[in-house]
Design an enzyme around this catalytic site. Structure first.
Site, mmCIF file in Angstrom:
data_model
loop_
_atom_site.group_PDB
_atom_site.id
_atom_site.type_symbol
_atom_site.label_atom_id
_atom_site.label_comp_id
_atom_site.label_asym_id
_atom_site.label_seq_id
_atom_site.Cartn_x
_atom_site.Cartn_y
_atom_site.Cartn_z
ATOM 1 C CD GLU A 236 -2.919 -1.192 2.255
ATOM 2 O OE1 GLU A 236 -2.773 -0.177 3.123
ATOM 3 O OE2 GLU A 236 -3.577 -2.074 2.433
ATOM 4 C CG HIS B 16 -6.070 -0.056 4.856
ATOM 5 N ND1 HIS B 16 -4.760 -0.746 4.961
ATOM 6 C CD2 HIS B 16 -6.864 -0.094 6.095
ATOM 7 C CE1 HIS B 16 -4.932 -1.434 5.905
ATOM 8 N NE2 HIS B 16 -6.039 -1.222 6.825
HETATM 9 O O1 LIG Z 1 -5.580 -2.535 11.534
HETATM 10 C C1 LIG Z 1 -6.772 -1.984 11.416
HETATM 11 O O2 LIG Z 1 -7.248 -1.751 12.343
HETATM 12 C C2 LIG Z 1 -7.267 -1.447 10.098
HETATM 13 O O3 LIG Z 1 -6.537 -2.166 8.961
HETATM 14 C C3 LIG Z 1 -7.478 0.074 9.836
HETATM 15 O O4 LIG Z 1 -5.998 0.538 9.774
HETATM 16 P P1 LIG Z 1 -5.836 2.245 9.720
HETATM 17 O O5 LIG Z 1 -6.028 2.737 11.054
HETATM 18 O O6 LIG Z 1 -4.472 2.200 9.432
HETATM 19 O O7 LIG Z 1 -6.858 2.537 8.772
#
Ligand SMILES: O=C(O)[C@H](O)COP(=O)(O)O
Length: 466
Positions: free
Chosen positions: A319, A341
């Site tokens: 990513e 994401h």
């Molecule tokens: O691990 C998590 O809680 C999710 O993948 C969300 O991740 P983020 O807070 O980086 O969006």
């Protein structure tokens, strides 16, 4: 980069056992002692709790604080909730710009900041890392423990948000909403019912029945779906959800498959060409867990061949570090939803995560408590009340050491020169963590305890809070 980096500093009395901070301690020793003399009468350090059963008595607990009159710096990256920032400030931090991780004592990240073993080596002052998300695979947790750095996360605060996103994607895939939306934006009217279905009575297969999987199960059933789930642990099903014997069975029986597993060596490429072939013709796959769980090339083939009816992806094997142009390689495929994401990215989830993780970090910094830590043994030690008899210099010794025979004896030979009010110790793999409340008699005793434990060859990190 769209990130808002907030740097906070925490000016507090503090004693810590890395060489850099040990020097700070020595430098500020006299200030520390002055703080100690004031300790018992300083009302700022008193926390009140609700009264006893009859409500008539208020117990005042001593408030433990870190112990060096220097600045403890907190670095928050990746748009962490402002609530967390406020809590950390109210705990005593002041805002200050800082460029480098090596001067930071507490670090807050989300899922995309990779904290490798090498990076940890370059952060000599770091005491705690808060992952303001569920996932912790981005942190070298064992390396952190080997330096006495406690890692915290928020195991469930964004579960509802992720589950809601998945529900929306199930309907969106079932009705091909993504494609119809795209066509309209491109100036095309394409009214069709081909391949579009209700979700009622369809089978949802949930892989990983943790906080998110279970939440999704309840929401899906309430909309009339039949829920199957597969988990490596035996978990009590909610509602009418039914566990399957194997992942293969779940894949073969489900109309929709939604993945909710962490990234581990077992889950990497868990869904590849073989697994996709097992799925029903026209079945849809949803991945809002970790990008490494699905073999994207195999998924692309299954979608292009028309065997699969669609997919929704929120996570990807690689990513980007920041917003901007980027490609998944799946653009333009029919009935494929691609999101960046955002599963846990709601105001509610981020606020709840902020409170949960900041609370754990503050408790660790102030009291040494490791409840909720993902890499430390989970230890808690009740804080003394002001009513309890104590010496002029009560203190809490916190020490991470190598888990080898004889080390506890050495530590207790040092602590045992004083009255030990209470003590807990637990090991995790190669390392152990000890918390001990000790009644020192004078300032020299504190000095002696710290220096003696700090210099034990097995000691990894030593702190004293008061
Ligand atoms: O691990 C998590 O809680 C999710 O993948 C969300 O991740 P983020 O807070 O980086 O969006």
């Amino acid at each position: 980069m769209d990130e808002r980096d907030a740097y906070l500093a925490w000016p507090l009395s503090y004693m810590e056992g890395t060489p850099a901070l040990a020097n700070h301690y020595r430098e500020w020793k006299w200030t520390i002692m002055l703080n100690l003399v004031n300790r018992g009468v300083d009302l700022k350090m008193v926390e009140s709790r609700p009264g006893s059963a009859n409500g008539s008595r208020v117990i005042k607990y001593r408030r433990l604080r870190p112990f060096k009159t220097d600045e403890i710096k907190v670095l928050l990256v990746e748009n962490i909730s402002t609530i967390a920032e406020k809590m950390l400030r109210e705990a005593g931090y002041q805002e200050e710009l800082r460029e480098k991780l090596r001067t930071v004592h507490a670090l807050g990240i989300r899922s995309k900041t990779q904290i490798t073993e090498d990076l940890i080596k370059e952060a000599p002052c770091l005491l705690t890392i808060g992952c303001f998300c569920i996932g912790v695979n981005q942190v070298a947790q064992e390396a952190a423990l080997s330096r006495g750095i406690a890692v915290f996360n928020s195991p469930f605060s964004n579960s509802r948000s992720v589950a809601e996103l998945v529900i929306s994607e199930i309907i969106t895939l079932a009705r091909q909403l993504g494609d119809r939306n795209r066509e309209m934006h491109n100036g095309q009217w394409k009214k069709t019912a081909g391949g579009c279905q209700e979700i009622r009575r369809k089978i949802l297969g949930i892989v990983g029945y943790g906080h998110i999987g279970a939440q999704l199960s309840v929401l899906a059933e309430s909309m009339g779906m039949q829920v199957l789930f597969y988990d490596i642990q035996q978990i009590m099903p909610l509602g009418m959800a039914t566990p399957t014997e194997s992942l293969d069975e779940l894949l073969e029986r489900s109309d929709f498959v939604s993945l909710h597993v962490p990234e581990t060596s077992e889950t990497i490429n868990m869904i590849g060409a073989r697994e996709l072939k097992l799925m029903k013709p026209g079945a849809k796959l949803i991945n809002a867990s970790r990008g490494s769980v699905v073999d994207l090339l195999a998924l692309k083939e299954a979608l292009e061949s028309g065997r699969m009816g669609g997919a929704a992806l929120d996570v990807y094997p690689e990513e980007p570090a920041a917003n901007g142009p980027w490609s998944t390689g799946l653009e333009g495929l029919d009935n494929v939803i691609l999101t960046p994401h955002i599963g846990g990215s709601t105001e509610e989830a981020q606020a709840a995560i902020g409170v949960e993780v900041a609370t754990n970090m503050i408790r660790f910094l102030d009291q040494g408590t490791t409840l909720g830590s993902v890499n430390f043994p989970e230890l808690d030690l009740r804080v003394n009340t002001f009513e309890q008899p104590s010496t002029p210099y009560p203190c809490r010794v916190l020490n991470v050491h190598q888990n080898v025979p004889g080390v506890l004896l050495k530590i207790n030979q040092i602590l045992g020169q004083f009255n030990i009010e209470k003590q807990v110790c637990e090991s995790r793999g190669q390392y152990s963590y000890i918390m001990a409340d000790v009644c020192a008699g004078c300032e020299t005793d504190l000095d002696h305890i710290f220096e003696s434990i700090f210099h034990l060859p097995e000691a990894v990190a030593t702190r004293i809070v008061y």
